[in-house]
Write a protein that holds these residues in place. Structure first.
Motif, PDB file in Angstrom:
ATOM      1  N   GLY A 148       4.700  -4.959 -10.471  1.00  0.00           N
ATOM      2  CA  GLY A 148       3.375  -4.960  -9.850  1.00  0.00           C
ATOM      3  C   GLY A 148       2.335  -4.983 -10.965  1.00  0.00           C
ATOM      4  O   GLY A 148       2.469  -4.258 -11.959  1.00  0.00           O
ATOM      5  N   VAL A 166       4.126  -9.111  -8.292  1.00  0.00           N
ATOM      6  CA  VAL A 166       3.149  -9.029  -7.198  1.00  0.00           C
ATOM      7  C   VAL A 166       1.844  -8.617  -7.857  1.00  0.00           C
ATOM      8  O   VAL A 166       1.806  -7.673  -8.652  1.00  0.00           O
ATOM      9  N   SER A 167       0.780  -9.330  -7.535  1.00  0.00           N
ATOM     10  CA  SER A 167      -0.484  -9.119  -8.228  1.00  0.00           C
ATOM     11  C   SER A 167      -1.505  -8.463  -7.305  1.00  0.00           C
ATOM     12  O   SER A 167      -1.475  -8.640  -6.095  1.00  0.00           O
ATOM     13  N   SER A 168      -2.445  -7.735  -7.919  1.00  0.00           N
ATOM     14  CA  SER A 168      -3.455  -7.029  -7.120  1.00  0.00           C
ATOM     15  C   SER A 168      -4.761  -7.805  -6.983  1.00  0.00           C
ATOM     16  O   SER A 168      -5.707  -7.309  -6.369  1.00  0.00           O
ATOM     17  N   LEU A 191       3.396  -9.610  -1.593  1.00  0.00           N
ATOM     18  CA  LEU A 191       4.050  -8.322  -1.321  1.00  0.00           C
ATOM     19  C   LEU A 191       4.945  -8.434  -0.082  1.00  0.00           C
ATOM     20  O   LEU A 191       5.973  -7.768   0.014  1.00  0.00           O
ATOM     21  N   ILE A 248       9.117  -2.876  -5.621  1.00  0.00           N
ATOM     22  CA  ILE A 248       8.507  -3.098  -6.938  1.00  0.00           C
ATOM     23  C   ILE A 248       8.953  -1.947  -7.832  1.00  0.00           C
ATOM     24  O   ILE A 248       8.849  -0.777  -7.448  1.00  0.00           O
ATOM     25  N   TYR A 252       4.595  -0.545 -11.506  1.00  0.00           N
ATOM     26  CA  TYR A 252       3.235  -1.069 -11.299  1.00  0.00           C
ATOM     27  C   TYR A 252       2.421  -0.697 -12.536  1.00  0.00           C
ATOM     28  O   TYR A 252       2.349   0.484 -12.912  1.00  0.00           O
ATOM     29  N   ARG A 262      -6.362  -3.581  -3.057  1.00  0.00           N
ATOM     30  CA  ARG A 262      -5.026  -4.163  -3.250  1.00  0.00           C
ATOM     31  C   ARG A 262      -4.259  -3.414  -4.334  1.00  0.00           C
ATOM     32  O   ARG A 262      -3.034  -3.307  -4.284  1.00  0.00           O
ATOM     33  N   GLU A 263      -4.994  -2.874  -5.315  1.00  0.00           N
ATOM     34  CA  GLU A 263      -4.317  -2.102  -6.369  1.00  0.00           C
ATOM     35  C   GLU A 263      -3.603  -0.895  -5.758  1.00  0.00           C
ATOM     36  O   GLU A 263      -2.466  -0.581  -6.118  1.00  0.00           O
ATOM     37  N   VAL A 314      -0.433  -2.037  -3.861  1.00  0.00           N
ATOM     38  CA  VAL A 314       0.703  -2.389  -4.730  1.00  0.00           C
ATOM     39  C   VAL A 314       1.240  -1.128  -5.426  1.00  0.00           C
ATOM     40  O   VAL A 314       2.449  -0.938  -5.533  1.00  0.00           O
ATOM     41  N   ALA A 329       5.296   0.731  -5.380  1.00  0.00           N
ATOM     42  CA  ALA A 329       6.086   0.763  -6.620  1.00  0.00           C
ATOM     43  C   ALA A 329       6.802   2.095  -6.815  1.00  0.00           C
ATOM     44  O   ALA A 329       6.306   3.139  -6.397  1.00  0.00           O
TER      45      ALA A 329
END
Ligand code: 5RP
Length: 213
Positions: free
Chosen positions: A27, A52-54, A72, A78, A81, A104-105, A108, A112
């Motif tokens: 993440g 997976v990106s935030s 996601l 994950i 992160y 979104r952070e 994610v 994780a």
């Protein structure tokens, strides 16, 4: 890129390098420190499956380095992160959202197994709250939300010229009492119209790496 951000980015890569596996999904957070991390991670891209990106910004940088970006929704889990922060207190509670990506952070981070937070020394604080708290709001509810924040003692200011990746707005809030971070995180998120606030008290990092320079 500052020397301190590069230093802590290298520490984070060292921390995970020997734990990477071919099926592993990482993440990835957002911001200038994470950008340094992505640069350092690029040469290890063949040792894990993808990320997976935030944020849209981090997705673009990851893809430019040949790292595959997954939704996601399409991954089972994950492992690590990795993200920066605007403030970190002694109990690893954070303020995030300086880059308007905290919603979104947090999602994610919550998915994780391990959240590794990477910061320079300026981010370490005794008490959260010098950095104005970012709050993502649905545009239509902005004034309604702002009035309720004022009732809690906060001083909200609309972040001008910024919309989030979800097309919402950010209120930066000064003067809130963050001495009980979990309580304020919950209280704010109970206000209709708030998408999420930048307190990370429920989804704290398990590891905080601090730059050595
Ligand atoms: C983005 C964030 C960032 O992690 C935070 O703002 C720190 O950014 P930088 O590494 O550029 O100092 O929360 O929403």
């Amino acid at each position: 890129m500052s020397a301190s951000k590069i230093n802590v980015a290298k520490q984070a890569v060292s921390y995970i390098a020997d734990k990477l596996t071919p099926n592993m999904i990482l993440g990835i957070g957002t911001g200038s420190t994470v950008n340094c991390f992505i640069e350092e991670l690029a040469s290890y891209s063949n040792l894990f499956k993808g990320a997976v990106s935030s944020s849209n910004a981090s997705s673009k940088l990851l893809q430019s380095k040949g790292i595959e970006v997954f939704s996601l929704n399409d991954v089972n889990g994950i492992e690590f992160y990795i993200d920066g922060a605007d403030e970190v207190d002694k109990n690893n509670n954070l303020i995030k959202g300086g880059g308007a990506a905290h919603t979104r952070e947090k999602i994610v981070a919550s998915a994780a197994k391990d959240f590794i937070c990477i910061v320079d020394k300026t981010k370490i604080v005794d008490k959260l709250g010098s950095f104005p708290l970012p709050i993502e709001v649905i545009p239509e509810s902005r004034s309604l939300v702002a009035r309720q924040i004022v009732a809690l003692g906060g001083i909200p200011e609309l972040r001008q010229g910024v919309t989030t990746d979800q097309e919402n707005q950010i209120l930066d809030v000064k003067n809130l009492d963050l001495s009980n971070p979990k309580e304020m995180e919950s209280r704010l998120n109970a206000i209709a119209g708030i998408v999420d606030n930048g307190i990370f008290a429920f989804h704290k990092p398990s590891v905080v790496l601090v730059s050595e320079v």
